[in-house]
Write a protein that holds these residues in place. Structure first.
Motif, mmCIF file in Angstrom:
data_model
loop_
_atom_site.group_PDB
_atom_site.id
_atom_site.type_symbol
_atom_site.label_atom_id
_atom_site.label_comp_id
_atom_site.label_asym_id
_atom_site.label_seq_id
_atom_site.Cartn_x
_atom_site.Cartn_y
_atom_site.Cartn_z
ATOM 1 N N CYS A 52 -45.153 35.542 16.719
ATOM 2 C CA CYS A 52 -46.412 36.078 17.260
ATOM 3 C C CYS A 52 -46.176 37.410 17.982
ATOM 4 N N GLN A 53 -45.061 37.536 18.684
ATOM 5 C CA GLN A 53 -44.729 38.803 19.338
ATOM 6 C C GLN A 53 -44.568 39.918 18.308
ATOM 7 N N ALA A 54 -43.886 39.593 17.204
ATOM 8 C CA ALA A 54 -43.696 40.582 16.148
ATOM 9 C C ALA A 54 -45.022 40.971 15.526
ATOM 10 N N VAL A 55 -45.879 39.994 15.285
ATOM 11 C CA VAL A 55 -47.197 40.252 14.698
ATOM 12 C C VAL A 55 -48.009 41.174 15.598
ATOM 13 N N GLN A 56 -47.988 40.903 16.892
ATOM 14 C CA GLN A 56 -48.721 41.745 17.855
ATOM 15 C C GLN A 56 -48.217 43.182 17.828
ATOM 16 N N ALA A 57 -46.913 43.336 17.818
ATOM 17 C CA ALA A 57 -46.322 44.680 17.843
ATOM 18 C C ALA A 57 -46.653 45.455 16.561
ATOM 19 N N ILE A 58 -46.578 44.799 15.418
ATOM 20 C CA ILE A 58 -46.875 45.471 14.144
ATOM 21 C C ILE A 58 -48.350 45.846 14.071
ATOM 22 N N ALA A 59 -49.193 44.922 14.510
ATOM 23 C CA ALA A 59 -50.635 45.190 14.481
ATOM 24 C C ALA A 59 -51.003 46.345 15.406
ATOM 25 N N ALA A 60 -50.320 46.476 16.532
ATOM 26 C CA ALA A 60 -50.644 47.523 17.511
ATOM 27 C C ALA A 60 -50.085 48.892 17.120
ATOM 28 N N ALA A 61 -49.085 48.924 16.256
ATOM 29 C CA ALA A 61 -48.448 50.191 15.881
ATOM 30 C C ALA A 61 -49.406 51.079 15.096
ATOM 31 N N ARG A 62 -49.138 52.378 15.150
ATOM 32 C CA ARG A 62 -49.911 53.324 14.346
ATOM 33 C C ARG A 62 -49.198 53.682 13.054
ATOM 34 N N LYS A 63 -47.879 53.820 13.148
ATOM 35 C CA LYS A 63 -47.090 54.219 11.985
ATOM 36 C C LYS A 63 -45.882 53.289 11.826
ATOM 37 N N PRO A 64 -46.134 52.032 11.458
ATOM 38 C CA PRO A 64 -45.008 51.118 11.261
ATOM 39 C C PRO A 64 -44.202 51.494 10.013
ATOM 40 N N LEU A 65 -42.917 51.184 10.045
ATOM 41 C CA LEU A 65 -42.023 51.466 8.921
ATOM 42 C C LEU A 65 -41.110 50.268 8.720
ATOM 43 N N LEU A 66 -40.942 49.875 7.473
ATOM 44 C CA LEU A 66 -40.071 48.760 7.117
ATOM 45 C C LEU A 66 -38.693 49.313 6.757
ATOM 46 N N LEU A 67 -37.630 48.758 7.352
ATOM 47 C CA LEU A 67 -36.275 49.173 7.011
ATOM 48 C C LEU A 67 -35.528 47.953 6.489
ATOM 49 N N ILE A 68 -35.034 48.046 5.255
ATOM 50 C CA ILE A 68 -34.430 46.909 4.571
ATOM 51 C C ILE A 68 -32.919 47.102 4.497
ATOM 52 N N GLY A 69 -32.170 46.167 5.115
ATOM 53 C CA GLY A 69 -30.714 46.265 5.163
ATOM 54 C C GLY A 69 -30.018 45.263 4.265
ATOM 55 N N ALA A 70 -28.688 45.217 4.382
ATOM 56 C CA ALA A 70 -27.860 44.395 3.502
ATOM 57 C C ALA A 70 -28.208 42.912 3.583
ATOM 58 N N GLY A 71 -28.556 42.433 4.770
ATOM 59 C CA GLY A 71 -28.855 41.011 4.940
ATOM 60 C C GLY A 71 -30.125 40.560 4.261
ATOM 61 N N ALA A 72 -30.963 41.516 3.833
ATOM 62 C CA ALA A 72 -32.196 41.170 3.130
ATOM 63 C C ALA A 72 -31.986 41.040 1.632
ATOM 64 N N ASN A 73 -30.779 41.317 1.169
ATOM 65 C CA ASN A 73 -30.506 41.285 -0.273
ATOM 66 C C ASN A 73 -30.206 39.853 -0.710
ATOM 67 N N ARG A 74 -31.223 39.010 -0.619
ATOM 68 C CA ARG A 74 -31.167 37.621 -1.046
ATOM 69 C C ARG A 74 -32.399 37.358 -1.916
ATOM 70 N N LYS A 75 -32.297 36.447 -2.886
ATOM 71 C CA LYS A 75 -33.363 36.269 -3.883
ATOM 72 C C LYS A 75 -34.712 35.966 -3.248
ATOM 73 N N LEU A 76 -34.777 34.954 -2.378
ATOM 74 C CA LEU A 76 -36.063 34.566 -1.799
ATOM 75 C C LEU A 76 -36.566 35.623 -0.822
ATOM 76 N N THR A 77 -35.641 36.241 -0.090
ATOM 77 C CA THR A 77 -36.033 37.305 0.839
ATOM 78 C C THR A 77 -36.637 38.474 0.079
ATOM 79 N N ALA A 78 -36.037 38.845 -1.041
ATOM 80 C CA ALA A 78 -36.569 39.939 -1.860
ATOM 81 C C ALA A 78 -37.975 39.613 -2.343
ATOM 82 N N LYS A 79 -38.199 38.388 -2.736
ATOM 83 C CA LYS A 79 -39.534 37.969 -3.187
ATOM 84 C C LYS A 79 -40.552 38.108 -2.061
ATOM 85 N N MET A 80 -40.186 37.640 -0.855
ATOM 86 C CA MET A 80 -41.111 37.713 0.268
ATOM 87 C C MET A 80 -41.347 39.158 0.700
ATOM 88 N N LEU A 81 -40.320 40.004 0.617
ATOM 89 C CA LEU A 81 -40.491 41.415 0.981
ATOM 90 C C LEU A 81 -41.454 42.109 0.017
#
Length: 546
Positions: A187-216
């Motif tokens: 919920c804290q993350a959701v609040q912060a993303i919703a309040a931002a004006r220019k959010p940016l997604l940064l994808i690192g090595a730990g996100a290189n998993r099959k299910l994570t890639a699907k959700m991203l």
């Protein structure tokens, strides 16, 4: 049953398909046990290459790859591969032999403390001192190798223990699920993303998993938030998509860093400290939401304000379900930077001069290799260029190492990729320096009857270090070497050799080799003379104007 038979049964229970390595006399009981197993033994020509193959198998499947060596010099040859797997978060189990530990008549011949040597390089290392311990130690080695964060483990099986008999049963892998993030953190993350004006997604090595890639992919499609990747995050989302901005191939000063600078919130997914920091936090700078399997390792340039700790795919799903697109989000600057970066990449890809320029080579490779084809990069100057300019459309289609960043892994990694995906095109891309560190594996590739294309990017020197040398205003000194005739060298192993003499021949040659099948080595003379001008000055100057 005999302990070596029990060991192989335990490997079978873990779903092991291949054992890569070079046995010695201390492994002969285990070798005989493998002879009657469904596990395929892949004999290589150097233990380091066998380790690279096992690690890459682990990277591509999520199941620990297994490599085998004898004691002493065989085991020490696995050290670089152990570090490669450990830093790169690739699950791998190393099995080494040893002289009898209960009674030995050879003194200290070939004996060093391999377990102690492996301690700082692995998650788990153990000498098996009783046949009854085999099932538990094998299960623990695989559990730790595959558990987040994955890495290398090691077991030493002395030859007298391998001959012991045991009545212990094999331990089957247990059913397990990773812990999920706590609702309040989500919920804290959701609040912060919703309040931002220019959010940016940064994808690192730990996100290189099959299910994570699907959700991203689902996350990006729902919210349209622009995305940037690290080198080892390449391909997690389709880089041809309109929401992909670019890759942090350079440490700073590139177009993509302007996109990071303009953000007021960075959603950092799968951050791994083994990679060079893709951005530097500073007081008063963008807020950072850390989404990962484990909490953040804080240092002077990384101290996230919000942490969502747990299974990454589940965390993204929870955020996606609670968050709605916001009308005040503004992605205009990020898209402008994306367009400028893509224009710069295209502009540099048309150079028809010879020897071949890297930007043109990347264009030719991208057009020749299918979307699901795999390129396996060794470590050199070209790795930075490929990370920046090569469009990856699917996860794990660009195998590069930005953790240990070792030379010599390109060819073995490509071979493992072909064994895992025999129906997909695989291209090894190696500098002449890196290729010669494990070039003997050409024989292994020919013996295995693989279909593989190997590009040798030849500049007759250590090009990346030359670039650094020039960047530091030092003289060109000490980094040149000679090479064999690569065409004749390939043919001496029973492979096909080709030499590029015109830039326009690169793509047709790659395509023809992929169609013919078998092992093809293509010698491509390279011109890296623009590295300093483009990477050190031009990119910085152009990006600063955005």
């Amino acid at each position: 049953m005999k302990a070596s038979d029990l060991f192989v049964r335990a490997l079978e229970a873990e779903g092991v398909e291949f054992v890569f390595g070079i046995p010695g006399e201390e492994n002969l009981d285990l070798l005989e046990s493998l002879r009657g197993s469904k596990i395929r033994l892949v004999i290589g020509r150097h233990e380091q290459a066998a380790g690279f193959m096992a690690a890459t198998y682990g990277r591509l499947t999520g199941n620990a790859g297994v490599c085998l060596s004898t004691l002493g010099p065989g085991a020490t040859n696995l050290v670089t591969a152990a570090a490669y797997a450990q830093l790169g978060a690739m699950p791998m189990v190393m099995v080494t032999g040893q002289k009898p530990i209960k009674s030995s008549k050879q003194g200290r011949f070939q004996i060093i403390d391999i377990v102690d040597m492996m301690q700082p390089l692995t998650k788990f290392t153990k000498v098996i001192v009783s046949g009854d311990n085999v099932p538990a130690h094998v299960r623990e080695a695989f559990r730790q190798a595959e558990e987040e964060r994955p890495g290398a483990t090691h077991l030493e099986l002395p030859e007298d223990i391998a001959r012991e008999h045991s009545t212990m049963p094999v331990l089957e892998p247990s059913y397990t699920r990773r812990p999920i993030a706590e609702n309040k953190a989500v919920c804290q993350a959701v609040q912060a993303i919703a309040a931002a004006r220019k959010p940016l997604l940064l994808i690192g090595a730990g996100a290189n998993r099959k299910l994570t890639a699907k959700m991203l992919r689902e996350f990006v499609e729902k919210f349209g938030i622009p995305a940037v990747t690290t080198q080892m995050g390449k391909g997690v989302i389709d880089e041809a998509g309109s929401h992909f901005i670019g890759n942090t191939a350079l440490s700073d000063g590139d177009f993509v860093h302007r996109a990071i600078d303009q953000a007021d919130l960075i959603i950092n997914v799968g951050h791994d400290v083994v990679e060079k920091p893709p951005f530097f936090m500073r007081p008063g700078g963008p807020e950072v939401v850390h989404i990962n399997f484990s909490s953040a390792q804080v240092d002077p340039v990384y101290f996230p304000q919000i942490e969502v700790v747990g299974d990454i795919a589940n965390s993204l799903w929870q955020i996606k379900e609670k968050l709605e697109p916001q009308s005040h989000w503004s992605f205009t600057d990020a898209h402008r930077i994306r367009d400028a970066l893509r224009k710069h990449i295209v502009d540099g890809a048309q150079d028809a001069s010879f020897p071949v320029k890297t930007q043109r080579l990347i264009k030719e490779v991208r057009e020749a290799v299918p979307d699901n084809g795999i390129i396996a990069l060794d470590n050199g100057m070209y790795k930075i260029w490929f990370a920046r300019n090569y469009q990856a459309h699917k996860p794990n289609t660009v195998l590069l190492d930005n953790a240990l960043a070792t030379m010599g892994a390109g060819l073995p990694s490509a071979m493992a990729a072909k064994l895992v995906h025999p129906d997909r095109s695989v291209v090894a891309i190696c500098g002449d320096g890196g290729f010669m560190m494990n070039s003997q594996e050409l024989e292994t590739a020919v013996r295995l009857q693989l279909d593989l294309v190997i590009l040798i990017l030849r500049d007759d020197g250590y090009g990346m270090i030359k670039w650094k040398q020039s960047q530091m205003n030092f003289h060109d000194f000490g980094l040149d070497f000679g090479n064999p005739d690569f065409v004749a060298y390939a043919e001496s192993y029973g492979a096909s050799g080709h030499r590029i003499e015109h830039t326009e021949d690169v793509r047709p040659t790659i395509e023809r080799c992929m169609q013919e099948g078998g092992i093809h080595l293509i010698d491509i003379p390279m011109d890296y003379s623009d590295n300093d001008r483009i990477l050190n000055r031009e990119i910085r100057e152009l990006s600063a104007k955005l």
